[in-house]
Design an enzyme around this catalytic site. Sequence first.
Site, PDB file in Angstrom:
ATOM      1  N   LYS A  77       9.409  61.263 126.379  1.00 38.17           N
ATOM      2  CA  LYS A  77      10.632  61.065 125.597  1.00 38.17           C
ATOM      3  C   LYS A  77      11.414  59.832 126.064  1.00 38.17           C
ATOM      4  O   LYS A  77      12.149  59.232 125.289  1.00 38.17           O
ATOM      5  CB  LYS A  77      11.499  62.319 125.632  1.00 38.17           C
ATOM      6  CG  LYS A  77      10.819  63.474 124.907  1.00 38.17           C
ATOM      7  CD  LYS A  77      11.742  64.626 124.636  1.00 38.17           C
ATOM      8  CE  LYS A  77      11.063  65.660 123.748  1.00 38.17           C
ATOM      9  NZ  LYS A  77       9.882  66.303 124.353  1.00 38.17           N
TER      10      LYS A  77
HETATM   11  C1  LIG Z   1       8.807  66.814 123.650  1.00 36.94           C
HETATM   12  C2  LIG Z   1       7.484  66.952 124.307  1.00 36.94           C
HETATM   13  C3  LIG Z   1       6.293  67.192 123.577  1.00 36.94           C
HETATM   14  C4  LIG Z   1       6.295  67.400 122.070  1.00 36.94           C
HETATM   15  O1  LIG Z   1       6.575  66.223 121.365  1.00 36.94           O
HETATM   16  P1  LIG Z   1       6.997  66.288 119.825  1.00 36.94           P
HETATM   17  O2  LIG Z   1       7.393  64.925 119.471  1.00 36.94           O
HETATM   18  O3  LIG Z   1       8.127  67.267 119.748  1.00 36.94           O
HETATM   19  O4  LIG Z   1       5.801  66.776 119.058  1.00 36.94           O
HETATM   20  C5  LIG Z   1       5.096  67.248 124.258  1.00 36.94           C
HETATM   21  N1  LIG Z   1       5.051  67.118 125.608  1.00 36.94           N
HETATM   22  C6  LIG Z   1       6.163  66.900 126.338  1.00 36.94           C
HETATM   23  C7  LIG Z   1       6.033  66.794 127.814  1.00 36.94           C
HETATM   24  C8  LIG Z   1       7.413  66.805 125.729  1.00 36.94           C
HETATM   25  O5  LIG Z   1       8.511  66.588 126.478  1.00 36.94           O
END
Ligand SMILES: *Cc1c(COP(=O)(O)O)cnc(C)c1O
Length: 479
Positions: free
Chosen positions: A120
Amino acid sequence: MQYLSTRGQSPAQSFSQILLGGLAPDGGLYLPECYPQFSDADLTRLRVLNYRELAFEILSTFATDIPAADLKGIIDKTYTAQVYCNVRDGDNPEDITPLHTLEPSLHLLGLSNGPTLAFKDMAMQLLGHLFEYVLAKAGQGINILGATSGDTGSSAEYAMRGKKGVKVFMLSPHGKMSRFQTAQMFSLQDANIFNIAVKGVFDDCQDIVKAVSNDHAYKKQYQIGAVNSINWARVAAQIVYYFKGYFAATQSNDQQVSFAVPSGNFGNVCAGHIARMMGLPIKQLIVATNENDVLDEFFKTGVYRPRGSANTYHTSSPSMDISKASNFERFIFDVVGRNGTQVRELWASVDQGGAFDLKASGLLNKVADFGFVSGSSSHQDRLNTIRATYETYGLMIDTHTADGLKVALEYREPNVPMVVLETALPAKFEESIQEALGRRPDRPKGLENLERLPQRFEVMEADAHAVKQYIIAHTSVGS
Ligand SMILES: *Cc1c(COP(=O)(O)O)cnc(C)c1O
């Protein structure tokens, strides 16, 4: 470039106009009116660029109302080796998203080297600089209110810390996050970051955010905003690393690549879908879920059936414990030929807790044209994958990446490089690594004593009114 709502009933807006908002007024999500196209010659030109140069080439096609020099400045301070420094030994932080080859044609794309050790940060760090820029231009401020069970909150706080015009009020369930996640958030000492530990569970935090957002007068007066995963700029920022990963895994543009993506809210893989629509030679987009397999069910059967919180499992890949994929509507908009009326009809039932079935309407065949396949994994699968990866390649991966790798191996094809997106580092999920390997993961340098740093947070009852008062007391905006 103008942005349209997936529900077809909101006026077109520019990139900066939709940056700070959430849903479009008609309840839809914003998408560009058309996808910029990159030809073979364009790809050849982009192939040799570094991450910052590539990000500029791609993002400047979307953020057309930000002067080029300003956008370049923002990108140049975001994607640096200092910010994305938590790489493995042997990986080059200058790559920003280093490609780690496990064996010929099987790679991990490292997206988790930013300050909170999860992918993120790739988008959120850019968002922090974009917010500060747009707010300064407009002479405005924003009070970001969010609820987190871990990853999103810390990523938002590390992106927004110290940013002018921005305050962050982040609700988390008191005593329910891992020690590492708690320490990561609560050790921030920046004056514009407010951690509120709510006596309750994550849903209580979420309910408070909803209650505050539904008080439109309050929301307007105190300039309440959000940084959730439907934010278009976050999706746009994520498109860049699909290009970077593609170039790193191929020698020429006539090769195709498949990407395996650990998925929850469908934000990450939605960026992959858009990269493919822009002309990137992607063969398969592999959606990997955990036991919360609402997306796997859709791609296998055509039925999209979000579940309630009672049917959402708490798993060892907690950042994917989502049963309503908030970005999914963007993909369906493309599936139905960008027909907002049809999206409205489909979501009329979803928004009331129902489902829709694309097989019945003959649209499931079209879904396949977009390259999507899917799979899911269990806790035992994750432990097995973490163990096998460690034994075979000497590499430690986290539980979310393990979900991605497990499903990736089910879809490998000869002569098509497979790139698995690494969405978090194992250091974030010590308990699961301990269970799989009988040892703790290594911590990136500088984080060894994280839990011993002084912590700054406020404990509050699960009470929306109290949270509203707290925000008023800690902000000068609107008073
Ligand atoms: C947020 C997150 C996801 C999922 O991503 P999306 O964009 O919501 O599909 C997968 N792995 C980790 C470690 C995350 O923080």
